[in-house]
Design a protein around this motif. Structure first.
Motif, PDB file in Angstrom:
ATOM      1  N   VAL A 125       0.823  -1.200   0.000  1.00  0.00           N
ATOM      2  CA  VAL A 125       0.000   0.000   0.000  1.00  0.00           C
ATOM      3  C   VAL A 125       0.860   1.253   0.000  1.00  0.00           C
ATOM      4  O   VAL A 125       1.988   1.268   0.476  1.00  0.00           O
ATOM      5  N   ALA A 126       0.303   2.309  -0.563  1.00  0.00           N
ATOM      6  CA  ALA A 126       0.969   3.607  -0.599  1.00  0.00           C
ATOM      7  C   ALA A 126      -0.077   4.684  -0.401  1.00  0.00           C
ATOM      8  O   ALA A 126      -1.263   4.473  -0.629  1.00  0.00           O
ATOM      9  N   GLY A 127       0.378   5.866   0.042  1.00  0.00           N
ATOM     10  CA  GLY A 127      -0.514   7.001   0.167  1.00  0.00           C
ATOM     11  C   GLY A 127      -0.966   7.253   1.591  1.00  0.00           C
ATOM     12  O   GLY A 127      -0.523   6.590   2.523  1.00  0.00           O
ATOM     13  N   LYS A 128      -1.850   8.226   1.747  1.00  0.00           N
ATOM     14  CA  LYS A 128      -2.348   8.600   3.067  1.00  0.00           C
ATOM     15  C   LYS A 128      -3.813   8.225   3.204  1.00  0.00           C
ATOM     16  O   LYS A 128      -4.548   8.125   2.230  1.00  0.00           O
ATOM     17  N   GLU A 161       4.884  14.147   6.886  1.00  0.00           N
ATOM     18  CA  GLU A 161       5.025  13.081   5.893  1.00  0.00           C
ATOM     19  C   GLU A 161       4.644  11.717   6.455  1.00  0.00           C
ATOM     20  O   GLU A 161       4.245  10.819   5.699  1.00  0.00           O
ATOM     21  N   LEU A 162       4.740  11.555   7.772  1.00  0.00           N
ATOM     22  CA  LEU A 162       4.440  10.270   8.395  1.00  0.00           C
ATOM     23  C   LEU A 162       2.980  10.152   8.846  1.00  0.00           C
ATOM     24  O   LEU A 162       2.381   9.082   8.731  1.00  0.00           O
ATOM     25  N   GLN A 163       2.414  11.219   9.381  1.00  0.00           N
ATOM     26  CA  GLN A 163       1.073  11.148   9.954  1.00  0.00           C
ATOM     27  C   GLN A 163       0.048  10.677   8.924  1.00  0.00           C
ATOM     28  O   GLN A 163      -0.016  11.219   7.816  1.00  0.00           O
ATOM     29  N   ASP A 164      -0.730   9.658   9.280  1.00  0.00           N
ATOM     30  CA  ASP A 164      -1.781   9.074   8.452  1.00  0.00           C
ATOM     31  C   ASP A 164      -1.252   8.313   7.241  1.00  0.00           C
ATOM     32  O   ASP A 164      -2.033   7.842   6.409  1.00  0.00           O
ATOM     33  N   GLN A 165       0.064   8.175   7.137  1.00  0.00           N
ATOM     34  CA  GLN A 165       0.641   7.432   6.023  1.00  0.00           C
ATOM     35  C   GLN A 165       0.328   5.945   6.174  1.00  0.00           C
ATOM     36  O   GLN A 165       0.362   5.390   7.280  1.00  0.00           O
ATOM     37  N   LEU A 166       0.023   5.286   5.077  1.00  0.00           N
ATOM     38  CA  LEU A 166      -0.174   3.846   5.091  1.00  0.00           C
ATOM     39  C   LEU A 166       1.180   3.160   5.119  1.00  0.00           C
ATOM     40  O   LEU A 166       2.072   3.491   4.338  1.00  0.00           O
ATOM     41  N   VAL A 167       1.323   2.195   6.044  1.00  0.00           N
ATOM     42  CA  VAL A 167       2.594   1.483   6.182  1.00  0.00           C
ATOM     43  C   VAL A 167       2.354  -0.020   6.183  1.00  0.00           C
ATOM     44  O   VAL A 167       1.281  -0.512   6.511  1.00  0.00           O
ATOM     45  N   ASN A 168       3.404  -0.742   5.804  1.00  0.00           N
ATOM     46  CA  ASN A 168       3.430  -2.196   5.777  1.00  0.00           C
ATOM     47  C   ASN A 168       4.365  -2.685   6.875  1.00  0.00           C
ATOM     48  O   ASN A 168       5.384  -2.051   7.152  1.00  0.00           O
ATOM     49  N   VAL A 169       4.041  -3.825   7.477  1.00  0.00           N
ATOM     50  CA  VAL A 169       4.943  -4.480   8.419  1.00  0.00           C
ATOM     51  C   VAL A 169       5.016  -5.959   8.037  1.00  0.00           C
ATOM     52  O   VAL A 169       3.975  -6.627   7.942  1.00  0.00           O
ATOM     53  N   SER A 170       6.227  -6.458   7.807  1.00  0.00           N
ATOM     54  CA  SER A 170       6.441  -7.866   7.487  1.00  0.00           C
ATOM     55  C   SER A 170       7.357  -8.486   8.533  1.00  0.00           C
ATOM     56  O   SER A 170       8.289  -7.827   9.010  1.00  0.00           O
ATOM     57  N   GLY A 171       7.106  -9.754   8.877  1.00  0.00           N
ATOM     58  CA  GLY A 171       7.976 -10.405   9.847  1.00  0.00           C
ATOM     59  C   GLY A 171       7.537 -11.825  10.122  1.00  0.00           C
ATOM     60  O   GLY A 171       6.645 -12.371   9.456  1.00  0.00           O
ATOM     61  N   TYR A 172       8.165 -12.419  11.140  1.00  0.00           N
ATOM     62  CA  TYR A 172       8.017 -13.839  11.436  1.00  0.00           C
ATOM     63  C   TYR A 172       7.483 -14.058  12.848  1.00  0.00           C
ATOM     64  O   TYR A 172       8.242 -14.256  13.794  1.00  0.00           O
TER      65      TYR A 172
END
Length: 273
Positions: free
Chosen positions: A21-24, A164-175
């Motif tokens: 995902v990208a964008g706000k 630039e960070l507030q409300d930004q869509l972010v991804n988290v990947s892990g184990y």
């Protein structure tokens, strides 16, 4: 915005990256709420195409320490440098001090290890973590003997402004441990809901074992989409300070100071061989 590095070898992004995902976004992608690290309904997705970017740049960690074995996550920041949470290499209260060795498996998918595994014994963190285990400084490096990143690629990192960070869509990947015992890569996305000078807080579902994984945005650049790490995932809702009245997980934020520190680790690794 302060940027460092550039993502490398991102072939296959068009195949495996369609869910990124990208964008706000002004509203959460899910209105469900709960009292645990998985916030409401668990919206994580298992990643099966772990041989493709960016999933292959995320690593499963099997950690051996004085007080037992643990699992964690890490990501490539350079050819010979992995970044993870500080508590994946040093934790006085849980691990009994420094990890003795860590087995790293890039892009692991259950019993499938498309790039093999390797044992690492060299780690670094910052004084603020070893001295007081301050959660704002929960960051470390794993130093590799070989330039595995030349084949697998690595993430760019970015120190973005609050706006630039507030409300930004972010991804988290892990184990996560409770999904496959730390052998399966799981991914979720949602928005950043609060920003502090050294932490970012988001609605993304995670659980134990995902500590050290990348919290990243997708920066659109022409027709390509490049993953940009803006935090190192480290905490569930129990790690949220009282000053943030939200049910959110969090990451130490990539600040200009962190960009410089990671750059020093990468330079150290490139000059040691």
């Amino acid at each position: 915005m302060v940027l460092a590095g550039s993502p490398k070898a991102l072939t296959g992004m068009g195949v495996s990256g369609g869910r990124l995902v990208a964008g706000k976004q002004q509203r959460p992608l899910s209105e469900n709420r709960g009292l645990e690290t998985v916030i409401g309904v668990d919206e994580r997705t298992q990643i099966l195409e772990t041989d493709k970017a960016p999933w292959r740049m995320v690593c499963a960690l099997d950690i051996e320490a004085p007080w037992g074995g643990f699992v964690g996550s890490a990501w490539f920041a350079g050819p010979r440098t992995l970044i993870t949470a500080g508590h994946c290499v040093f934790d006085r209260s849980q691990m009994g001090g420094w990890a003795t060795k860590i087995t790293v498996t890039p892009g692991r998918s259950g019993g499938t290890t498309p790039f093999g595994s390797f044992v690492v014994t060299r780690f670094s963190t910052v004084d603020q973590w070893t001295d007081s285990q301050n959660p704002d400084y929960d960051i470390s490096a794993i130093h590799l003997d070989e330039a595995y990143g030349d084949e697998l690629g690595w993430f760019a990192i970015g120190a973005l402004t609050d706006t630039e960070l507030q409300d930004q869509l972010v991804n988290v990947s892990g184990y996560p441990f409770e999904r496959g015992g730390g052998t399966q890569q799981w991914w979720a996305r949602n928005r950043i809901r609060a920003v502090e000078p050294r932490r970012i807080f988001y609605d993304v579902d995670t659980s134990g074992g995902q500590s050290g994984g990348p919290t990243y945005m997708i920066e659109a650049n022409g027709t390509s989409a490049a993953p940009l790490v803006v935090g190192i995932h480290a905490y569930g809702t129990g790690g949220t300070p009282n000053s943030i009245p939200l049910l959110v997980n969090s990451a130490p934020r990539i600040t200009p100071e962190v960009v410089e520190q990671i750059g020093r680790w990468i330079e150290q690794d490139s000059g040691s061989h």
